[in-house]
Design a protein around this motif. Structure first.
Motif, PDB file in Angstrom:
ATOM      1  N   LEU A  16      68.193  60.465 -53.023  1.00  0.00           N
ATOM      2  CA  LEU A  16      68.498  60.313 -51.542  1.00  0.00           C
ATOM      3  C   LEU A  16      67.440  58.897 -50.738  1.00  0.00           C
ATOM      4  N   THR A  45      63.103  67.900 -51.919  1.00  0.00           N
ATOM      5  CA  THR A  45      63.858  67.469 -50.245  1.00  0.00           C
ATOM      6  C   THR A  45      63.726  67.255 -49.210  1.00  0.00           C
ATOM      7  N   GLN A  66      64.116  64.318 -47.081  1.00  0.00           N
ATOM      8  CA  GLN A  66      65.217  64.028 -45.667  1.00  0.00           C
ATOM      9  C   GLN A  66      64.514  64.136 -44.320  1.00  0.00           C
TER      10      GLN A  66
END
Length: 237
Positions: free
Chosen positions: A17, A87, A91
């Motif tokens: 990421l 995640t 994000q």
């Protein structure tokens, strides 16, 4: 199912990421200190900084975000996230940093009721239970598996060690699977977007509980000198 019910994130997902974020945002640069366990990313203004701890356990601090008024000033606000943070939450955090939400904060001013309400409105809209327990205000998901905590005591001491905000998920707030902690002057817009993702975001996988832990919070990141944002290693993050 809700974001907070997702499987704990794999450290490799976090690294990927951050790599993607840096690859798609030319106004951020990365560098490494002496330890391969750590990586840093800095905005071109040198006033917003990311610290990534690659080997941090799932229940300890793996990310620290810090904002400064100038490259050599004291820190305005900071936020930490543990290694198992889903995640989608990270994000959203990185997306908002890229969109400039890291700077809409009133430095030196007290945190008022309007800012607290704005930051937690998505949880209220989702019907989360609102309770007051001494100095703490809580918003808790209907199933009790996620929540937000606001510490009024810590809010009055913005330079203290205790976090003002805590977003968490897991069996209980004292036994979280993961958590995001934030200081007093963390922008309410940034917090509201994280709360929106926590309360309304959806994923496909079920939860795998982790071992309980004591809350971990990093020490303050120092203000960056004028040259600190330059890349010090050609190795990828």
């Amino acid at each position: 199912m809700p974001v907070y019910a997702a499987d704990p994130a794999d450290p490799a997902d976090h690294d990927a990421l951050l790599d993607h974020f840096l690859d798609t945002h030319d106004d951020w640069d990365s560098w490494r200190p002496w330890s391969d366990d750590l990586a840093y990313a800095t905005h071109e203004t040198q006033t917003l900084r990311i610290e990534r701890h690659h080997s941090a356990p799932a229940t300890e601090t793996a990310w620290t975000i810090a904002a400064y008024a100038t490259p050599v000033s004291d820190r305005m606000w900071h936020l930490t996230a543990t290694g198992a943070t889903p995640t989608p939450m990270l994000q959203k955090l990185l997306h908002d940093l890229a969109d400039g939400y890291g700077w809409d904060t009133a430095v030196g001013q007290s945190l008022d009721e309007a800012s607290v309400t704005a930051a937690t409105q998505p949880a209220a809209d989702a019907g989360w239970k609102h309770t007051v327990q001494g100095r703490w205000i809580h918003w808790t998901a209907p199933n009790g598996e996620a929540g937000i905590q606001f510490d009024a005591f810590a809010a009055q001491r913005p330079n203290g060690a205790l976090p003002t905000w805590l977003l968490w998920a897991g069996p209980t707030i004292d036994q979280p699977t993961w958590e995001i902690a934030a200081s007093t002057h963390t922008p309410s817009t940034l917090l509201a977007n994280l709360v929106e993702t926590l309360a309304h975001g959806a994923v496909a996988r079920p939860t795998t509980p982790l071992t309980p832990h004591a809350h971990q919070h990093t020490t303050p990141l120092p203000a960056l000198p004028a040259t600190a944002a330059k890349r010090t290693s050609s190795r990828p993050l």
